[in-house]
Scaffold this motif. Structure first.
Motif, PDB file in Angstrom:
ATOM      1  N   PHE A   1     -10.706  -6.897  -5.589  1.00  0.00           N
ATOM      2  CA  PHE A   1     -11.186  -5.562  -5.232  1.00  0.00           C
ATOM      3  C   PHE A   1     -12.636  -5.592  -4.749  1.00  0.00           C
ATOM      4  N   LEU A   2     -13.469  -6.394  -5.376  1.00  0.00           N
ATOM      5  CA  LEU A   2     -14.875  -6.440  -4.941  1.00  0.00           C
ATOM      6  C   LEU A   2     -15.011  -7.094  -3.574  1.00  0.00           C
ATOM      7  N   LYS A   3     -14.151  -8.058  -3.260  1.00  0.00           N
ATOM      8  CA  LYS A   3     -14.156  -8.637  -1.914  1.00  0.00           C
ATOM      9  C   LYS A   3     -13.774  -7.580  -0.882  1.00  0.00           C
ATOM     10  N   ALA A   4     -12.761  -6.777  -1.213  1.00  0.00           N
ATOM     11  CA  ALA A   4     -12.358  -5.707  -0.306  1.00  0.00           C
ATOM     12  C   ALA A   4     -13.474  -4.681  -0.142  1.00  0.00           C
ATOM     13  N   GLU A   5     -14.160  -4.370  -1.232  1.00  0.00           N
ATOM     14  CA  GLU A   5     -15.297  -3.435  -1.148  1.00  0.00           C
ATOM     15  C   GLU A   5     -16.353  -3.962  -0.187  1.00  0.00           C
ATOM     16  N   GLN A   6     -16.666  -5.238  -0.310  1.00  0.00           N
ATOM     17  CA  GLN A   6     -17.663  -5.849   0.575  1.00  0.00           C
ATOM     18  C   GLN A   6     -17.218  -5.762   2.036  1.00  0.00           C
ATOM     19  N   LEU A   7     -15.960  -6.083   2.299  1.00  0.00           N
ATOM     20  CA  LEU A   7     -15.447  -6.021   3.670  1.00  0.00           C
ATOM     21  C   LEU A   7     -15.504  -4.599   4.216  1.00  0.00           C
ATOM     22  N   ALA A   8     -15.166  -3.622   3.376  1.00  0.00           N
ATOM     23  CA  ALA A   8     -15.169  -2.233   3.819  1.00  0.00           C
ATOM     24  C   ALA A   8     -16.584  -1.745   4.124  1.00  0.00           C
TER      25      ALA A   8
ATOM     26  N   SER B   1      -2.478   3.630  -3.950  1.00  0.00           N
ATOM     27  CA  SER B   1      -2.345   2.514  -4.880  1.00  0.00           C
ATOM     28  C   SER B   1      -2.013   1.274  -4.059  1.00  0.00           C
ATOM     29  N   VAL B   2      -2.559   0.141  -4.515  1.00  0.00           N
ATOM     30  CA  VAL B   2      -2.343  -1.120  -3.816  1.00  0.00           C
ATOM     31  C   VAL B   2      -1.645  -2.050  -4.801  1.00  0.00           C
ATOM     32  N   ASN B   3      -0.445  -2.482  -4.423  1.00  0.00           N
ATOM     33  CA  ASN B   3       0.451  -3.130  -5.372  1.00  0.00           C
ATOM     34  C   ASN B   3       0.734  -4.568  -4.959  1.00  0.00           C
TER      35      ASN B   3
ATOM     36  N   PRO C   1      -7.412  -8.911  -0.890  1.00  0.00           N
ATOM     37  CA  PRO C   1      -8.510  -8.075  -0.382  1.00  0.00           C
ATOM     38  C   PRO C   1      -8.145  -7.370   0.922  1.00  0.00           C
ATOM     39  N   GLU C   2      -7.337  -8.030   1.760  1.00  0.00           N
ATOM     40  CA  GLU C   2      -6.974  -7.444   3.047  1.00  0.00           C
ATOM     41  C   GLU C   2      -6.114  -6.184   2.872  1.00  0.00           C
ATOM     42  N   GLU C   3      -5.204  -6.197   1.888  1.00  0.00           N
ATOM     43  CA  GLU C   3      -4.388  -5.001   1.665  1.00  0.00           C
ATOM     44  C   GLU C   3      -5.212  -3.889   1.018  1.00  0.00           C
TER      45      GLU C   3
ATOM     46  N   VAL D   1       0.833  -1.201   0.000  1.00  0.00           N
ATOM     47  CA  VAL D   1       0.000   0.000   0.000  1.00  0.00           C
ATOM     48  C   VAL D   1       0.868   1.250   0.000  1.00  0.00           C
ATOM     49  N   LEU D   2       0.643   2.105  -0.987  1.00  0.00           N
ATOM     50  CA  LEU D   2       1.252   3.428  -1.038  1.00  0.00           C
ATOM     51  C   LEU D   2       0.150   4.466  -0.883  1.00  0.00           C
ATOM     52  N   LEU D   3       0.377   5.452  -0.027  1.00  0.00           N
ATOM     53  CA  LEU D   3      -0.611   6.491   0.256  1.00  0.00           C
ATOM     54  C   LEU D   3      -0.055   7.851  -0.140  1.00  0.00           C
TER      55      LEU D   3
END
Length: 330
Positions: A112-119, A71-73, A82-84, A35-37
């Motif tokens: 990405f959609l799994k991460a969206e659901q978790l968020a 960005s998530v690399n 999904p966790e990152e 993860v870069l912010l």
């Protein structure tokens, strides 16, 4: 093929540390993650993109004021977990929500959609836009591949400017889908790329061949043939892209001429001049153009051409809006 690396297994982590070091005024890395912010923060919708590494400067090069918040690399050509992605959402959400910009590959979309659901389950407002600008065909079933490729960078730029101006999450989702529907990309390779730690190229071409319809993960195209000249190559790509549009005289286009990692800028600009002349002969109005390396495939030599029909004058304003990133120069 010789590469300036150390241990191949450490290449991605060292790449991200190098980016964070070189551009410490713009971004930071969450240690031991992909993860870069961006350092710039504002109370606006945060845009997040990513995928596997190997596409530099995508996606880290678009972090900053007016474009991406994070960005998530993942590993080379492999999407992040999904966790990152969830971690990036949690660190980037300033209140108005998060929009995920996803390239249309099955594994990327799933992650990405799994991460969206978790968020969302954790109380975040999250929506997404899936980019599918690749209009090449599958050589086995002759269907459009519709992968997310270089046109993704236009989505970053337009939506980033709109987010900076205060567009809501729902407005950005709608705008993103409109932009994606108005965009097509086709790429060719002169030489295949390779992955650090592996000696063999990802596919084979003879010295006089080019491959039409290649992918950004080193995938071969649907057709190979000799390369005769930049002009003939430009003619082929322009004509294949034109068929996707109603070419009325009042239409305006933005074009992106994108190097794939191993092509000198001299060749990209010669190709750009050929595209310019061909579009002028067809009375097509190029309202905006960009030439350079924006979405690469490690060291593949080649070029892609993106057409974006400008459906709204605001899109041009968004493309021209100044940003503070390390890879997009105004």
């Amino acid at each position: 093929m010789k590469k300036i690396i150390n241990q191949p297994k450490q290449a991605v982590s060292q790449l991200l540390d190098g980016i964070a070091f070189a551009h410490s005024d713009l971004l930071t890395r969450i240690p031991k993650t992909g993860v870069l912010l961006r350092k710039y923060q504002e109370n606006k919708v945060a845009l997040i993109a990513g995928g596997g590494t190997g596409h530099e400067p995508a996606h880290s090069g678009y972090l900053g004021k007016g474009m991406l918040a994070a960005s998530v690399n993942g590993p080379i050509f492999v999407p992040p977990s999904p966790e990152e992605i969830l971690l990036a959402i949690e660190k980037s959400d300033q209140g108005p929500g998060v929009l995920l910009i996803i390239k249309n590959f099955d594994v990327d979309v799933a992650s990405f959609l799994k991460a969206e659901q978790l968020a969302i389950e954790k109380g975040h407002q999250v929506k997404h836009v899936i980019v599918n600008d690749d209009c090449s065909i599958d050589k086995y079933n002759f269907k459009k591949r519709r992968r997310g490729v270089a046109g993704t960078v236009f989505v970053h730029k337009i939506l980033g400017a709109a987010a900076h101006k205060g567009y809501s999450l729902e407005e950005l989702e709608t705008l993103g889908m409109d932009v994606v529907r108005s965009m097509n990309t086709l790429g060719v390779a002169l030489y295949p790329g390779s992955i650090p730690g592996k000696d063999q190229p990802l596919f084979t071409l003879t010295d006089d061949q080019i491959s039409f319809g290649i992918g950004i993960h080193g995938e071969s195209g649907y057709r190979t043939e000799p390369l005769y000249s930049s002009e003939l190559l430009a003619n082929e790509l322009v004509n294949k892209l034109k068929v996707h549009y109603d070419l009325a005289p009042d239409k305006q286009f933005a074009i992106l001429i994108n190097g794939l990692g191993g092509t000198p800028l001299m060749e990209l600009y010669i190709f750009a001049n050929d595209v310019r002349q061909l579009m002028a002969l067809s009375d097509l109005n190029i309202a905006y153009s960009k030439v350079g390396n924006y979405m690469t495939s490690t060291n593949m030599a080649g070029v892609s051409l993106t057409f974006l029909e400008i459906k709204d004058e605001a899109w041009l304003d968004f493309l021209e809006e100044p940003v503070q990133t390390y890879a997009w120069n105004n």
